[in-house]
Design an enzyme around this catalytic site. Structure first.
Site, mmCIF file in Angstrom:
data_model
loop_
_atom_site.group_PDB
_atom_site.id
_atom_site.type_symbol
_atom_site.label_atom_id
_atom_site.label_comp_id
_atom_site.label_asym_id
_atom_site.label_seq_id
_atom_site.Cartn_x
_atom_site.Cartn_y
_atom_site.Cartn_z
ATOM 1 N N HIS A 63 0.817 -1.224 0.000
ATOM 2 C CA HIS A 63 0.000 0.000 0.000
ATOM 3 C C HIS A 63 0.848 1.271 0.000
ATOM 4 O O HIS A 63 0.313 2.377 -0.058
ATOM 5 C CB HIS A 63 -0.986 -0.003 1.174
ATOM 6 C CG HIS A 63 -0.391 -0.381 2.487
ATOM 7 N ND1 HIS A 63 0.251 0.539 3.297
ATOM 8 C CD2 HIS A 63 -0.296 -1.570 3.127
ATOM 9 C CE1 HIS A 63 0.689 -0.085 4.376
ATOM 10 N NE2 HIS A 63 0.383 -1.360 4.304
ATOM 11 N N HIS A 92 7.592 7.032 4.199
ATOM 12 C CA HIS A 92 6.833 6.425 3.104
ATOM 13 C C HIS A 92 6.081 7.522 2.359
ATOM 14 O O HIS A 92 6.093 8.685 2.786
ATOM 15 C CB HIS A 92 5.843 5.372 3.653
ATOM 16 C CG HIS A 92 4.824 5.980 4.545
ATOM 17 N ND1 HIS A 92 5.028 6.176 5.906
ATOM 18 C CD2 HIS A 92 3.604 6.509 4.259
ATOM 19 C CE1 HIS A 92 3.973 6.774 6.413
ATOM 20 N NE2 HIS A 92 3.107 6.999 5.436
ATOM 21 N N HIS A 94 2.564 8.776 -0.273
ATOM 22 C CA HIS A 94 1.205 8.622 -0.817
ATOM 23 C C HIS A 94 1.172 9.446 -2.094
ATOM 24 O O HIS A 94 1.748 10.548 -2.128
ATOM 25 C CB HIS A 94 0.159 9.161 0.165
ATOM 26 C CG HIS A 94 0.221 8.558 1.539
ATOM 27 N ND1 HIS A 94 -0.593 7.513 1.941
ATOM 28 C CD2 HIS A 94 1.032 8.828 2.596
ATOM 29 C CE1 HIS A 94 -0.313 7.202 3.202
ATOM 30 N NE2 HIS A 94 0.685 7.967 3.615
ATOM 31 N N GLU A 104 -2.559 13.457 1.066
ATOM 32 C CA GLU A 104 -3.587 13.104 2.072
ATOM 33 C C GLU A 104 -4.132 14.383 2.711
ATOM 34 O O GLU A 104 -5.343 14.618 2.693
ATOM 35 C CB GLU A 104 -2.958 12.199 3.142
ATOM 36 C CG GLU A 104 -2.437 10.875 2.546
ATOM 37 C CD GLU A 104 -2.599 9.714 3.470
ATOM 38 O OE1 GLU A 104 -1.884 9.659 4.491
ATOM 39 O OE2 GLU A 104 -3.466 8.864 3.206
ATOM 40 N N HIS A 117 5.719 11.128 4.319
ATOM 41 C CA HIS A 117 5.552 11.064 5.775
ATOM 42 C C HIS A 117 6.796 10.481 6.440
ATOM 43 O O HIS A 117 7.211 9.372 6.113
ATOM 44 C CB HIS A 117 4.336 10.196 6.129
ATOM 45 C CG HIS A 117 3.039 10.842 5.775
ATOM 46 N ND1 HIS A 117 1.873 10.123 5.559
ATOM 47 C CD2 HIS A 117 2.712 12.148 5.560
ATOM 48 C CE1 HIS A 117 0.895 10.944 5.258
ATOM 49 N NE2 HIS A 117 1.376 12.189 5.254
ATOM 50 N N THR A 200 -3.139 7.507 9.098
ATOM 51 C CA THR A 200 -4.101 7.650 8.000
ATOM 52 C C THR A 200 -4.371 6.304 7.317
ATOM 53 O O THR A 200 -5.096 6.228 6.327
ATOM 54 C CB THR A 200 -3.570 8.617 6.922
ATOM 55 O OG1 THR A 200 -2.412 8.013 6.315
ATOM 56 C CG2 THR A 200 -3.227 9.961 7.512
ATOM 57 N N THR A 201 -3.742 5.251 7.866
ATOM 58 C CA THR A 201 -3.995 3.894 7.369
ATOM 59 C C THR A 201 -4.318 3.034 8.580
ATOM 60 O O THR A 201 -3.942 3.379 9.707
ATOM 61 C CB THR A 201 -2.734 3.311 6.694
ATOM 62 O OG1 THR A 201 -1.711 3.206 7.696
ATOM 63 C CG2 THR A 201 -2.238 4.187 5.564
HETATM 64 C C1 LIG Z 1 1.102 -1.454 16.173
HETATM 65 C C2 LIG Z 1 1.134 -0.909 14.816
HETATM 66 C C3 LIG Z 1 1.164 -0.470 13.734
HETATM 67 C C4 LIG Z 1 1.147 0.040 12.427
HETATM 68 O O1 LIG Z 1 2.050 1.134 12.378
HETATM 69 C C5 LIG Z 1 1.841 2.026 11.379
HETATM 70 C C6 LIG Z 1 2.742 3.054 11.284
HETATM 71 C C7 LIG Z 1 2.623 4.002 10.303
HETATM 72 C C8 LIG Z 1 1.604 3.884 9.417
HETATM 73 C C9 LIG Z 1 1.500 4.899 8.330
HETATM 74 N N1 LIG Z 1 0.502 5.798 8.745
HETATM 75 S S1 LIG Z 1 0.601 7.339 8.319
HETATM 76 N N2 LIG Z 1 0.209 7.459 6.783
HETATM 77 O O2 LIG Z 1 -0.374 8.002 9.130
HETATM 78 O O3 LIG Z 1 1.967 7.802 8.504
HETATM 79 C C10 LIG Z 1 0.678 2.863 9.504
HETATM 80 C C11 LIG Z 1 0.802 1.904 10.489
HETATM 81 ZN ZN LIG Z 2 1.474 8.120 5.467
#
Ligand SMILES: CC#CCOc1ccc(CNS(N)(=O)=O)cc1
Ligand SMILES: [Zn+2]
Length: 258
Positions: A63, A92, A94, A104, A117, A200-201
């Site tokens: 993803h 990472h 988007h 986002e 991010h 956001t995921t």
């Molecule tokens: C426990 C656990 C877990 C998962 O950790 C993450 C870390 C970063 C992200 C990315 N999220 S974002 N887009 O908000 O930076 C998703 C899951």
């Molecule tokens: Zn992100």
């Protein structure tokens, strides 16, 4: 539910079934509306110290494409709205399938072609996973940078040059140890929006102090095309891997700039 994604049958509108917090009051991303933000003169300058990693991977997790060191190496974030030191975890991206979409966060409804991010975790926790589950908005600090199409980004080139090697979900490559992550950041980390939000995921945990920079970074059209060549776990272009904005509810967005 099929593993979460961004398609019609597993996208953001479905995520609440596995993650009911999706309908919470502190969700991310949001639309950053300049007429509703409030300047906070108490916001200090942010300092990010990124030291070279000896063993980092660049991977396609189905993803996003992600730079992930194997363990902490003393890279840290302090200052700004943060009360303590945060350890770097990963960065990472988007992005969209064309230049009119992909970020986002939005600014007055405007989307950028991509968003980068940098994820950090509160060093008072024993681990990143503990920080995600620590409750409250101080578990993680994520720096968000908008990407716009312009000059080639020399600092990101070592990463975008690796994209063809991680085209398929589940693939990864070792990142050359001379990769200079610090060079990606602007010289001074000024002019940002900050608010309490979430991942956001999935798991969409409401554990994030968001710090989104006003000034976009530039990447070349060729670098954007590299992102758009990445394939997700369904064998489709990964572009469109962004969550739409969530309601602000009764949160304040503060700015370090007037
Ligand atoms: C426990 C656990 C877990 C998962 O950790 C993450 C870390 C970063 C992200 C990315 N999220 S974002 N887009 O908000 O930076 C998703 C899951
Ligand atoms: Zn992100």
């Amino acid at each position: 539910m099929a593993p979460w994604g961004y398609e019609k049958d597993n996208g953001p509108a479905h995520w609440h079934k596995d993650c009911p917090i999706a309908n919470g009051k502190n969700q991310s991303p949001i639309d950053l509306i300049n007429g509703e933000v409030k300047y906070d003169s108490g916001l200090k300058p942010l300092t990010a110290k990124y030291v070279p990693f000896s063993d980092a991977k660049f991977l396609n997790n189905g993803h996003s494409v992600q730079f992930q060191p194997s363990a902490g190496n003393g890279s840290e974030l302090t200052g700004g709205p943060l009360a303590v030191k945060y350890n770097f975890e990963q960065f990472h991206f988007h992005w969209g399938n064309n230049d009119t979409e992909g970020s986002e966060h939005r600014v007055d409804g405007k989307m950028y072609p991509a968003e980068l991010h940098f994820v950090h975790w509160n060093s008072t926790n024993p681990s990143f996973k503990d920080a995600v589950g620590s409750g409250g908005p101080n578990g993680l600090a994520v720096l968000g940078f908008f990407l716009k199409v312009g000059a080639e980004n020399a600092a990101l080139k070592p990463i975008t040059d690796l994209i063809p090697k991680v085209k398929d979900a589940g693939t990864s490559v070792t990142v050359p140890s001379n990769f200079d992550m610090q060079a990606i950041l602007p010289a001074t980390l000024t002019d940002y929006y900050t608010y309490d939000g979430s991942l956001t995921t999935p798991p969409l945990a409401e554990c994030v102090k968001w710090i989104v920079f006003k000034q976009p970074l530039e990447v070349s059209a060729a670098q954007m095309e590299a992102f758009r060549s990445v394939i997700n776990r369904d064998g489709k272009p990964m572009g469109g891997n962004y969550r739409p904005p969530c309601p602000l509810h009764d949160r304040a967005v503060k700015t370090s700039f007037k």
